[in-house]
Write an enzyme that holds these catalytic residues in place. Structure first.
Site, short mmCIF file in Angstrom:
data_model
loop_
_atom_site.label_atom_id
_atom_site.label_comp_id
_atom_site.label_asym_id
_atom_site.label_seq_id
_atom_site.Cartn_x
_atom_site.Cartn_y
_atom_site.Cartn_z
N ARG A 1 -7.86 -9.77 4.29
CA ARG A 1 -8.07 -9.50 5.64
C ARG A 1 -7.34 -10.34 6.28
NH1 ARG A 1 -14.34 -10.39 5.61
NH2 ARG A 1 -13.43 -11.67 3.90
N THR B 1 0.82 -1.18 0.04
CA THR B 1 -0.05 0.10 -0.13
C THR B 1 0.83 1.30 -0.11
OG1 THR B 1 -1.64 -1.20 1.15
CG2 THR B 1 -1.78 1.22 1.23
N PHE C 1 -6.55 -6.72 -1.20
CA PHE C 1 -7.57 -6.38 -0.20
C PHE C 1 -7.73 -7.58 0.73
CE2 PHE C 1 -8.28 -4.28 -4.15
CZ PHE C 1 -8.34 -2.98 -3.95
N CYS D 1 -3.49 -1.94 9.23
CA CYS D 1 -3.81 -1.42 7.97
C CYS D 1 -4.60 -0.13 8.24
CB CYS D 1 -4.61 -2.33 7.10
SG CYS D 1 -3.69 -4.02 6.86
C1 UGA Z 1 -8.13 -4.72 6.14
C2 UGA Z 1 -9.40 -4.67 5.06
O1 UGA Z 1 -10.58 -5.20 5.48
C3 UGA Z 1 -8.58 -5.24 3.80
O2 UGA Z 1 -9.56 -5.44 2.85
C4 UGA Z 1 -7.41 -4.80 3.52
O3 UGA Z 1 -6.48 -5.55 2.50
C5 UGA Z 1 -6.27 -4.83 4.61
O4 UGA Z 1 -7.02 -4.14 5.77
C6 UGA Z 1 -5.02 -4.28 4.29
O5 UGA Z 1 -5.06 -3.05 4.09
O6 UGA Z 1 -4.08 -4.73 4.29
P1 UGA Z 1 -7.68 -6.21 8.47
O7 UGA Z 1 -6.84 -4.95 8.73
O8 UGA Z 1 -6.97 -7.50 7.97
O9 UGA Z 1 -8.09 -5.88 6.70
O10 UGA Z 1 -8.89 -6.28 9.21
P2 UGA Z 1 -10.65 -5.88 8.96
O11 UGA Z 1 -11.34 -7.45 9.11
O12 UGA Z 1 -10.81 -4.89 7.98
O13 UGA Z 1 -10.83 -5.21 10.53
C7 UGA Z 1 -10.03 -3.87 10.81
C8 UGA Z 1 -10.40 -3.51 12.08
O14 UGA Z 1 -12.00 -2.95 12.29
C9 UGA Z 1 -10.47 -4.44 13.25
O15 UGA Z 1 -9.86 -4.05 14.41
C10 UGA Z 1 -11.83 -5.07 13.49
O16 UGA Z 1 -11.99 -5.16 14.88
C11 UGA Z 1 -12.47 -3.37 13.42
N1 UGA Z 1 -13.91 -3.78 12.72
C12 UGA Z 1 -14.28 -4.43 11.68
C13 UGA Z 1 -14.89 -3.31 13.63
O17 UGA Z 1 -14.85 -2.67 14.44
N2 UGA Z 1 -16.32 -3.31 13.32
C14 UGA Z 1 -16.50 -3.84 11.87
O18 UGA Z 1 -17.83 -4.18 11.64
C15 UGA Z 1 -15.69 -4.21 11.37
#
Ligand code: UGA
Length: 439
Positions: free
Chosen positions: A159, A122, A157, A265
Protein backbone atom coordinates in the site's frame (compact mmCIF):
# COMPACT_ATOMS: atom_id res chain seq x y z
CA UNK A 1 23.23 -12.90 -0.52
CA UNK A 2 21.76 -12.94 -4.03
CA UNK A 3 22.42 -10.74 -7.01
CA UNK A 4 19.18 -9.11 -8.10
CA UNK A 5 18.13 -6.64 -10.79
CA UNK A 6 14.85 -4.75 -10.48
CA UNK A 7 13.53 -3.19 -13.70
CA UNK A 8 11.41 -0.08 -13.07
CA UNK A 9 11.90 2.44 -10.26
CA UNK A 10 8.27 3.38 -9.77
CA UNK A 11 6.53 2.71 -6.53
CA UNK A 12 6.86 -1.05 -6.57
CA UNK A 13 10.33 -1.35 -8.09
CA UNK A 14 11.95 1.26 -5.90
CA UNK A 15 10.47 -0.09 -2.67
CA UNK A 16 11.06 -3.76 -3.56
CA UNK A 17 14.65 -3.17 -4.68
CA UNK A 18 15.47 -1.14 -1.60
CA UNK A 19 13.95 -3.71 0.75
CA UNK A 20 15.83 -6.59 -0.91
CA UNK A 21 19.05 -4.58 -0.52
CA UNK A 22 18.22 -3.97 3.12
CA UNK A 23 17.90 -7.73 3.59
CA UNK A 24 21.54 -8.00 2.49
CA UNK A 25 21.23 -8.69 -1.23
CA UNK A 26 23.22 -7.04 -3.97
CA UNK A 27 20.60 -5.03 -5.90
CA UNK A 28 20.72 -2.96 -9.08
CA UNK A 29 17.61 -0.94 -9.89
CA UNK A 30 17.22 -0.03 -13.53
CA UNK A 31 15.01 2.55 -15.19
CA UNK A 32 15.06 3.87 -18.75
CA UNK A 33 14.16 7.34 -17.46
CA UNK A 34 17.53 9.08 -17.11
CA UNK A 35 16.24 12.08 -15.21
CA UNK A 36 14.63 9.83 -12.62
CA UNK A 37 17.83 7.82 -12.10
CA UNK A 38 19.93 10.98 -11.93
CA UNK A 39 17.67 12.36 -9.20
CA UNK A 40 17.63 9.14 -7.20
CA UNK A 41 21.41 9.07 -7.37
CA UNK A 42 21.37 12.55 -5.83
CA UNK A 43 19.10 11.31 -3.07
CA UNK A 44 15.92 12.89 -4.49
CA UNK A 45 13.10 10.37 -4.38
CA UNK A 46 10.58 10.41 -7.26
CA UNK A 47 7.73 9.70 -4.82
CA UNK A 48 6.89 10.63 -1.26
CA UNK A 49 6.89 7.46 0.82
CA UNK A 50 7.58 7.54 4.56
CA UNK A 51 11.02 6.07 5.37
CA UNK A 52 12.07 5.44 1.76
CA UNK A 53 14.68 8.17 1.36
CA UNK A 54 16.52 7.08 4.49
CA UNK A 55 16.44 3.39 3.55
CA UNK A 56 17.76 4.12 0.05
CA UNK A 57 20.56 6.23 1.49
CA UNK A 58 21.55 3.56 4.03
CA UNK A 59 21.73 0.82 1.42
CA UNK A 60 23.47 2.91 -1.23
CA UNK A 61 26.10 3.89 1.36
CA UNK A 62 26.50 0.23 2.33
CA UNK A 63 27.22 -0.55 -1.35
CA UNK A 64 24.30 -2.96 -1.69
CA UNK A 65 22.08 -0.78 -3.88
CA UNK A 66 22.83 0.98 -7.14
CA UNK A 67 20.69 2.77 -9.72
CA UNK A 68 21.39 2.79 -13.44
CA UNK A 69 19.89 3.22 -16.91
CA UNK A 70 22.31 0.68 -18.39
CA UNK A 71 20.69 -2.72 -19.01
CA UNK A 72 24.02 -4.43 -19.77
CA UNK A 73 25.45 -3.31 -16.42
CA UNK A 74 22.29 -4.07 -14.50
CA UNK A 75 21.96 -7.61 -15.84
CA UNK A 76 25.59 -8.69 -15.51
CA UNK A 77 25.71 -11.97 -13.55
CA UNK A 78 22.29 -11.44 -11.94
CA UNK A 79 20.43 -14.51 -10.73
CA UNK A 80 17.02 -12.90 -10.52
CA UNK A 81 15.48 -10.09 -12.49
CA UNK A 82 12.27 -8.56 -11.16
CA UNK A 83 10.05 -6.79 -13.69
CA UNK A 84 8.30 -3.96 -11.82
CA UNK A 85 7.34 -1.61 -14.63
CA UNK A 86 4.06 0.28 -15.02
CA UNK A 87 1.02 -1.33 -16.64
CA UNK A 88 -1.22 1.68 -17.33
CA UNK A 89 -4.84 1.37 -18.53
CA UNK A 90 -5.29 1.15 -22.29
CA UNK A 91 -8.27 2.65 -24.19
CA UNK A 92 -10.63 -0.22 -23.33
CA UNK A 93 -9.56 -0.53 -19.70
CA UNK A 94 -7.13 -3.30 -20.56
CA UNK A 95 -3.63 -3.29 -19.03
CA UNK A 96 -1.09 -1.84 -21.46
CA UNK A 97 1.91 -4.18 -21.52
CA UNK A 98 4.37 -2.23 -23.65
CA UNK A 99 6.81 -1.70 -20.77
CA UNK A 100 6.70 -5.37 -19.76
CA UNK A 101 7.44 -6.28 -23.38
CA UNK A 102 10.46 -3.93 -23.54
CA UNK A 103 11.83 -5.36 -20.29
CA UNK A 104 11.43 -8.94 -21.56
CA UNK A 105 13.14 -8.03 -24.85
CA UNK A 106 16.03 -6.37 -23.06
CA UNK A 107 16.51 -9.51 -20.92
CA UNK A 108 16.56 -11.61 -24.08
CA UNK A 109 19.11 -9.28 -25.69
CA UNK A 110 21.45 -8.87 -22.71
CA UNK A 111 21.50 -12.14 -20.76
CA UNK A 112 23.52 -15.21 -21.62
CA UNK A 113 23.46 -17.13 -18.35
CA UNK A 114 20.70 -19.01 -16.46
CA UNK A 115 18.26 -16.54 -14.93
CA UNK A 116 14.86 -16.38 -13.21
CA UNK A 117 12.54 -13.64 -14.46
CA UNK A 118 10.10 -12.54 -11.76
CA UNK A 119 7.01 -10.59 -12.70
CA UNK A 120 5.95 -8.12 -10.01
CA UNK A 121 3.95 -5.78 -12.21
CA UNK A 122 0.20 -6.30 -12.10
CA UNK A 123 -0.44 -8.04 -15.40
CA UNK A 124 -3.36 -9.84 -17.05
CA UNK A 125 -3.67 -13.52 -16.36
CA UNK A 126 -1.53 -15.31 -18.93
CA UNK A 127 1.22 -12.66 -19.08
CA UNK A 128 3.81 -14.98 -17.53
CA UNK A 129 3.39 -17.34 -20.51
CA UNK A 130 3.48 -14.36 -22.87
CA UNK A 131 6.79 -13.15 -21.38
CA UNK A 132 8.22 -16.65 -21.90
CA UNK A 133 7.15 -16.51 -25.55
CA UNK A 134 8.59 -13.05 -26.09
CA UNK A 135 11.99 -14.03 -24.74
CA UNK A 136 12.12 -17.29 -26.72
CA UNK A 137 10.98 -15.69 -29.98
CA UNK A 138 13.35 -12.77 -29.62
CA UNK A 139 16.28 -15.12 -29.09
CA UNK A 140 15.32 -16.98 -32.26
CA UNK A 141 14.89 -13.88 -34.43
CA UNK A 142 18.17 -12.37 -33.23
CA UNK A 143 19.93 -15.68 -33.97
CA UNK A 144 20.98 -16.34 -30.36
CA UNK A 145 21.21 -19.66 -28.51
CA UNK A 146 18.07 -20.51 -26.48
CA UNK A 147 18.18 -18.78 -23.09
CA UNK A 148 18.00 -20.88 -19.91
CA UNK A 149 15.35 -19.00 -17.96
CA UNK A 150 12.23 -19.55 -15.87
CA UNK A 151 9.36 -17.14 -15.25
CA UNK A 152 7.83 -16.66 -11.80
CA UNK A 153 4.86 -14.47 -10.94
CA UNK A 154 5.26 -12.66 -7.60
CA UNK A 155 2.44 -10.12 -7.26
CA UNK A 156 2.94 -7.20 -4.90
CA UNK A 157 0.54 -6.20 -2.15
CA UNK A 158 2.14 -2.92 -1.08
CA UNK A 159 0.00 0.00 0.00
CA UNK A 160 1.28 3.45 -0.78
CA UNK A 161 2.07 5.29 2.43
CA UNK A 162 3.06 2.10 4.23
CA UNK A 163 4.89 0.35 1.41
CA UNK A 164 8.13 -0.34 3.29
CA UNK A 165 6.40 -1.82 6.27
CA UNK A 166 4.14 -3.88 3.95
CA UNK A 167 7.21 -5.08 2.07
CA UNK A 168 9.07 -6.08 5.23
CA UNK A 169 6.02 -7.56 7.05
CA UNK A 170 3.83 -9.10 4.37
CA UNK A 171 0.69 -11.07 5.27
CA UNK A 172 1.80 -13.52 2.59
CA UNK A 173 4.08 -13.92 -0.39
CA UNK A 174 2.47 -15.43 -3.48
CA UNK A 175 4.63 -17.17 -6.07
CA UNK A 176 3.45 -18.81 -9.26
CA UNK A 177 5.44 -20.73 -11.80
CA UNK A 178 5.38 -23.67 -14.17
CA UNK A 179 8.69 -24.60 -12.54
CA UNK A 180 8.40 -25.27 -8.82
CA UNK A 181 12.13 -25.16 -8.13
CA UNK A 182 12.32 -21.63 -9.63
CA UNK A 183 9.48 -20.52 -7.33
CA UNK A 184 11.28 -22.14 -4.39
CA UNK A 185 14.44 -20.16 -5.14
CA UNK A 186 12.46 -16.92 -5.05
CA UNK A 187 10.79 -18.10 -1.83
CA UNK A 188 14.27 -18.24 -0.26
CA UNK A 189 14.69 -14.50 -0.85
CA UNK A 190 11.73 -13.99 1.47
CA UNK A 191 12.89 -16.40 4.20
CA UNK A 192 14.17 -13.58 6.48
CA UNK A 193 10.64 -12.11 6.56
CA UNK A 194 9.19 -15.22 8.22
CA UNK A 195 5.82 -14.95 6.50
CA UNK A 196 3.58 -17.53 4.85
CA UNK A 197 4.73 -18.26 1.30
CA UNK A 198 2.25 -19.75 -1.12
CA UNK A 199 3.50 -21.49 -4.25
CA UNK A 200 1.05 -22.09 -7.05
CA UNK A 201 0.90 -22.01 -10.84
CA UNK A 202 1.58 -18.89 -12.90
CA UNK A 203 -1.96 -17.98 -13.88
CA UNK A 204 -3.36 -18.58 -10.41
CA UNK A 205 -0.75 -16.25 -8.89
CA UNK A 206 -1.61 -13.56 -11.43
CA UNK A 207 -5.31 -13.99 -10.65
CA UNK A 208 -4.72 -13.78 -6.86
CA UNK A 209 -3.45 -10.21 -7.30
CA UNK A 210 -6.50 -9.03 -9.27
CA UNK A 211 -8.94 -10.91 -7.07
CA UNK A 212 -7.40 -9.38 -3.91
CA UNK A 213 -7.61 -5.80 -5.17
CA UNK A 214 -11.09 -6.33 -6.59
CA UNK A 215 -12.29 -7.82 -3.30
CA UNK A 216 -10.93 -4.90 -1.28
CA UNK A 217 -12.58 -2.43 -3.69
CA UNK A 218 -15.80 -4.43 -3.33
CA UNK A 219 -15.63 -4.18 0.45
CA UNK A 220 -15.34 -0.40 0.20
CA UNK A 221 -18.16 -0.08 -2.34
CA UNK A 222 -20.29 -2.35 -0.17
CA UNK A 223 -19.88 -0.17 2.90
CA UNK A 224 -20.49 2.95 0.80
CA UNK A 225 -23.77 1.48 -0.41
CA UNK A 226 -24.67 0.76 3.22
CA UNK A 227 -23.66 4.34 4.11
CA UNK A 228 -26.08 5.78 1.60
CA UNK A 229 -28.84 3.62 3.05
CA UNK A 230 -27.84 4.65 6.58
CA UNK A 231 -28.38 8.29 5.61
CA UNK A 232 -31.96 7.52 4.58
CA UNK A 233 -32.69 5.13 7.45
CA UNK A 234 -31.14 7.15 10.29
CA UNK A 235 -28.36 4.69 11.16
CA UNK A 236 -24.66 5.41 11.65
CA UNK A 237 -22.43 3.56 9.17
CA UNK A 238 -19.32 3.96 11.37
CA UNK A 239 -21.03 1.92 14.07
CA UNK A 240 -22.47 -0.47 11.49
CA UNK A 241 -18.94 -1.12 10.16
CA UNK A 242 -17.65 -1.61 13.70
CA UNK A 243 -20.41 -4.08 14.47
CA UNK A 244 -19.79 -5.97 11.24
CA UNK A 245 -16.01 -5.90 11.57
CA UNK A 246 -16.07 -7.62 14.97
CA UNK A 247 -17.21 -10.74 13.15
CA UNK A 248 -13.97 -12.59 12.36
CA UNK A 249 -15.41 -13.77 9.08
CA UNK A 250 -15.81 -10.15 7.95
CA UNK A 251 -12.93 -8.31 9.67
CA UNK A 252 -12.71 -4.58 10.37
CA UNK A 253 -10.42 -3.35 7.59
CA UNK A 254 -11.50 -1.66 4.38
CA UNK A 255 -14.90 -0.83 5.82
CA UNK A 256 -14.41 2.94 6.05
CA UNK A 257 -17.22 4.62 4.16
CA UNK A 258 -16.30 7.84 2.40
CA UNK A 259 -15.64 9.25 -1.03
CA UNK A 260 -14.63 5.84 -2.36
CA UNK A 261 -11.45 4.36 -3.69
CA UNK A 262 -8.92 6.01 -5.98
CA UNK A 263 -5.20 5.75 -6.63
CA UNK A 264 -3.11 4.01 -9.23
CA UNK A 265 -4.23 0.47 -8.41
CA UNK A 266 -7.86 -0.21 -7.59
CA UNK A 267 -9.42 1.79 -10.46
CA UNK A 268 -6.99 0.35 -13.01
CA UNK A 269 -7.10 -3.22 -11.71
CA UNK A 270 -10.87 -3.52 -11.27
CA UNK A 271 -11.32 -2.13 -14.79
CA UNK A 272 -8.69 -4.51 -16.21
CA UNK A 273 -10.27 -7.51 -14.45
CA UNK A 274 -13.72 -6.60 -15.79
CA UNK A 275 -12.20 -6.19 -19.25
CA UNK A 276 -10.59 -9.64 -19.01
CA UNK A 277 -13.93 -11.12 -17.98
CA UNK A 278 -15.74 -9.64 -20.99
CA UNK A 279 -12.95 -10.70 -23.31
CA UNK A 280 -13.33 -14.28 -22.12
CA UNK A 281 -17.09 -14.34 -22.33
CA UNK A 282 -18.08 -13.96 -18.68
CA UNK A 283 -20.21 -11.11 -17.33
CA UNK A 284 -18.52 -9.21 -14.49
CA UNK A 285 -21.74 -7.79 -13.07
CA UNK A 286 -20.48 -7.49 -9.49
CA UNK A 287 -17.35 -5.62 -10.64
CA UNK A 288 -19.50 -3.29 -12.78
CA UNK A 289 -21.64 -2.46 -9.75
CA UNK A 290 -18.54 -1.93 -7.59
CA UNK A 291 -17.22 0.63 -10.10
CA UNK A 292 -20.61 2.34 -10.48
CA UNK A 293 -21.04 2.74 -6.73
CA UNK A 294 -17.58 4.27 -6.57
CA UNK A 295 -18.38 6.81 -9.29
CA UNK A 296 -21.62 7.79 -7.58
CA UNK A 297 -19.93 8.24 -4.24
CA UNK A 298 -18.02 11.21 -5.64
CA UNK A 299 -21.15 12.66 -7.24
CA UNK A 300 -23.07 12.53 -3.96
CA UNK A 301 -20.78 15.21 -2.54
CA UNK A 302 -21.94 17.54 -5.29
CA UNK A 303 -25.65 16.87 -4.52
CA UNK A 304 -25.05 17.47 -0.82
CA UNK A 305 -23.20 20.73 -1.43
CA UNK A 306 -25.68 21.96 -4.02
CA UNK A 307 -28.53 21.45 -1.57
CA UNK A 308 -26.72 22.88 1.44
CA UNK A 309 -25.59 26.00 -0.43
CA UNK A 310 -28.67 26.52 -2.62
CA UNK A 311 -26.68 26.07 -5.80
CA UNK A 312 -22.97 26.17 -6.44
CA UNK A 313 -22.50 29.08 -8.83
CA UNK A 314 -19.96 31.54 -7.39
CA UNK A 315 -19.87 29.71 -4.06
CA UNK A 316 -16.41 29.24 -2.59
CA UNK A 317 -15.64 25.65 -1.64
CA UNK A 318 -12.52 24.69 0.34
CA UNK A 319 -11.06 21.23 -0.24
CA UNK A 320 -8.95 19.61 2.48
CA UNK A 321 -6.77 16.94 0.90
CA UNK A 322 -5.87 16.29 -2.74
CA UNK A 323 -3.92 13.01 -2.64
CA UNK A 324 -5.97 9.83 -3.13
CA UNK A 325 -5.25 8.85 0.47
CA UNK A 326 -3.09 10.13 3.36
CA UNK A 327 0.70 9.76 3.60
CA UNK A 328 1.29 9.93 -0.12
CA UNK A 329 1.71 12.68 -2.70
CA UNK A 330 0.04 10.46 -5.32
CA UNK A 331 -2.95 12.19 -6.90
CA UNK A 332 -3.75 9.56 -9.52
CA UNK A 333 -7.52 9.08 -9.70
CA UNK A 334 -7.89 11.01 -6.44
CA UNK A 335 -11.55 11.63 -5.57
CA UNK A 336 -10.64 15.25 -4.68
CA UNK A 337 -9.66 16.09 -8.25
CA UNK A 338 -12.84 14.75 -9.81
CA UNK A 339 -14.93 16.53 -7.18
CA UNK A 340 -13.08 19.79 -7.91
CA UNK A 341 -13.77 19.45 -11.65
CA UNK A 342 -17.46 18.75 -11.03
CA UNK A 343 -17.74 21.75 -8.69
CA UNK A 344 -15.96 24.02 -11.16
CA UNK A 345 -18.35 22.90 -13.89
CA UNK A 346 -21.18 24.25 -11.75
CA UNK A 347 -19.44 27.60 -11.27
CA UNK A 348 -17.91 27.09 -7.82
CA UNK A 349 -14.64 28.77 -6.84
CA UNK A 350 -12.18 26.33 -5.27
CA UNK A 351 -9.44 26.68 -2.68
CA UNK A 352 -7.46 23.66 -1.53
CA UNK A 353 -4.71 22.42 0.76
CA UNK A 354 -2.78 19.16 0.90
CA UNK A 355 0.32 18.46 3.00
CA UNK A 356 2.12 16.58 0.16
CA UNK A 357 0.02 16.37 -2.99
CA UNK A 358 -0.37 20.04 -4.03
CA UNK A 359 2.72 20.14 -6.23
CA UNK A 360 1.62 17.09 -8.24
CA UNK A 361 -1.96 18.33 -8.48
CA UNK A 362 -1.41 21.91 -9.52
CA UNK A 363 -1.25 21.47 -13.29
CA UNK A 364 -4.44 19.39 -13.20
CA UNK A 365 -6.38 22.02 -11.28
CA UNK A 366 -5.00 25.30 -12.66
CA UNK A 367 -7.95 27.45 -11.48
CA UNK A 368 -7.75 26.29 -7.87
CA UNK A 369 -6.14 28.57 -5.27
CA UNK A 370 -3.64 26.37 -3.42
CA UNK A 371 -3.24 27.43 0.22
CA UNK A 372 -0.57 26.83 2.85
CA UNK A 373 -2.85 25.75 5.71
CA UNK A 374 -6.38 24.44 6.31
CA UNK A 375 -7.23 27.79 7.95
CA UNK A 376 -6.36 29.70 4.76
CA UNK A 377 -8.64 27.31 2.85
CA UNK A 378 -11.47 28.06 5.28
CA UNK A 379 -11.17 31.84 4.89
CA UNK A 380 -14.25 33.11 3.09
CA UNK A 381 -15.38 29.58 2.19
CA UNK A 382 -19.07 28.74 1.93
CA UNK A 383 -18.25 25.10 2.59
CA UNK A 384 -15.34 22.84 3.47
CA UNK A 385 -14.95 19.31 2.11
CA UNK A 386 -12.62 16.74 3.71
CA UNK A 387 -11.44 14.70 0.73
CA UNK A 388 -8.42 12.95 2.30
CA UNK A 389 -8.10 11.90 5.95
CA UNK A 390 -4.65 13.35 6.71
CA UNK A 391 -3.98 13.21 10.45
CA UNK A 392 -3.44 16.95 10.63
CA UNK A 393 -7.10 17.55 9.68
CA UNK A 394 -8.41 15.50 12.59
CA UNK A 395 -7.94 18.09 15.32
CA UNK A 396 -8.27 21.55 13.89
CA UNK A 397 -9.15 24.70 15.81
CA UNK A 398 -12.81 24.57 14.83
CA UNK A 399 -13.68 27.92 16.54
CA UNK A 400 -11.14 29.57 14.28
CA UNK A 401 -12.36 27.68 11.21
CA UNK A 402 -15.97 28.70 11.85
CA UNK A 403 -15.03 32.30 12.44
CA UNK A 404 -13.24 32.69 9.11
CA UNK A 405 -15.78 30.79 7.01
CA UNK A 406 -18.51 32.56 5.14
CA UNK A 407 -21.01 29.80 6.01
CA UNK A 408 -20.28 26.93 8.45
CA UNK A 409 -21.05 24.07 6.05
CA UNK A 410 -18.75 21.03 6.24
CA UNK A 411 -18.83 17.86 4.18
CA UNK A 412 -16.75 15.32 6.05
CA UNK A 413 -16.06 13.00 3.13
CA UNK A 414 -13.89 10.68 5.26
CA UNK A 415 -15.84 10.70 8.53
CA UNK A 416 -12.93 12.05 10.56
CA UNK A 417 -14.93 14.41 12.75
CA UNK A 418 -17.52 13.68 15.42
CA UNK A 419 -20.95 14.62 14.06
CA UNK A 420 -22.41 15.54 17.49
CA UNK A 421 -19.48 17.77 18.36
CA UNK A 422 -19.54 19.49 14.99
CA UNK A 423 -23.27 20.19 15.35
CA UNK A 424 -22.67 21.50 18.87
CA UNK A 425 -19.97 23.82 17.56
CA UNK A 426 -22.55 25.25 15.18
CA UNK A 427 -21.50 23.64 11.93
CA UNK A 428 -23.94 22.43 9.33
CA UNK A 429 -22.26 18.99 9.26
CA UNK A 430 -22.65 16.31 6.60
CA UNK A 431 -20.72 13.08 7.00
CA UNK A 432 -21.02 9.92 4.90
CA UNK A 433 -23.72 7.64 6.28
CA UNK A 434 -23.81 9.27 9.72
CA UNK A 435 -27.53 8.97 10.51
CA UNK A 436 -30.44 11.17 9.60
CA UNK A 437 -29.33 14.31 11.46
CA UNK A 438 -26.08 14.74 9.70
CA UNK A 439 -26.58 14.37 5.99
C1 UGA B 1 -3.80 -1.10 -2.93
C2 UGA B 1 -3.81 -2.41 -2.12
O1 UGA B 1 -4.25 -2.14 -0.79
C3 UGA B 1 -2.42 -3.03 -2.07
O2 UGA B 1 -2.48 -4.29 -1.41
C4 UGA B 1 -1.94 -3.26 -3.50
O3 UGA B 1 -0.65 -3.80 -3.55
C5 UGA B 1 -1.94 -1.94 -4.24
O4 UGA B 1 -3.27 -1.39 -4.23
C6 UGA B 1 -1.49 -2.21 -5.65
O5 UGA B 1 -2.18 -2.92 -6.38
O6 UGA B 1 -0.38 -1.80 -6.01
P1 UGA B 1 -3.13 1.45 -2.45
O7 UGA B 1 -3.68 1.75 -3.80
O8 UGA B 1 -1.82 2.02 -2.05
O9 UGA B 1 -2.99 -0.15 -2.26
O10 UGA B 1 -4.17 2.00 -1.41
P2 UGA B 1 -5.22 1.43 -0.33
O11 UGA B 1 -4.72 1.70 1.02
O12 UGA B 1 -5.62 0.05 -0.65
O13 UGA B 1 -6.45 2.40 -0.62
C7 UGA B 1 -7.09 2.44 -1.90
C8 UGA B 1 -8.23 3.42 -1.89
O14 UGA B 1 -9.30 2.94 -1.09
C9 UGA B 1 -7.88 4.80 -1.33
O15 UGA B 1 -8.46 5.78 -2.16
C10 UGA B 1 -8.53 4.81 0.04
O16 UGA B 1 -8.90 6.11 0.45
C11 UGA B 1 -9.75 3.95 -0.21
N1 UGA B 1 -10.27 3.29 1.01
C12 UGA B 1 -9.51 2.37 1.66
C13 UGA B 1 -11.55 3.58 1.45
O17 UGA B 1 -12.26 4.42 0.86
N2 UGA B 1 -12.03 2.93 2.56
C14 UGA B 1 -11.31 2.00 3.21
O18 UGA B 1 -11.82 1.43 4.21
C15 UGA B 1 -10.01 1.72 2.77
Amino acid sequence: MSKICVVGTGYVGLVTGTCFADLGNDVTCLDINEERIEKINKGIMPIYEPGLEQLVETNVSAGRLIFTTDYALALTNVEYVFIAVGTPSGDEGEADLQFVRSAAEAISDQVNHPIIVVNKSTVPVGTGDWVTDIINKRRKTTGGEPLDFKVVSNPEFLREGSAISDCMNPDRVVLGSTDRSAAQKIAELYTPLRCPVMITDLRTAEMIKYASNAFLATKISFINEMANMCEELGADVVEVARGMGLDNRIGPSFLDAGLGWGGSCFPKDVKALAHMAVLHGTHPQLLQAVMEINRNQRRRVIYKLRNALNGLNEKTVGILGLSFKPNTDDIRDAPALEIIHMLENEGAIIKAYDPQGAENAKTMIPRVTLCETPYKVAEGADALVVATEWNEFKQLDFERIKEVMNQPVVIDGRNIWDPEQMLEKGFNYFGVGRGSNTH
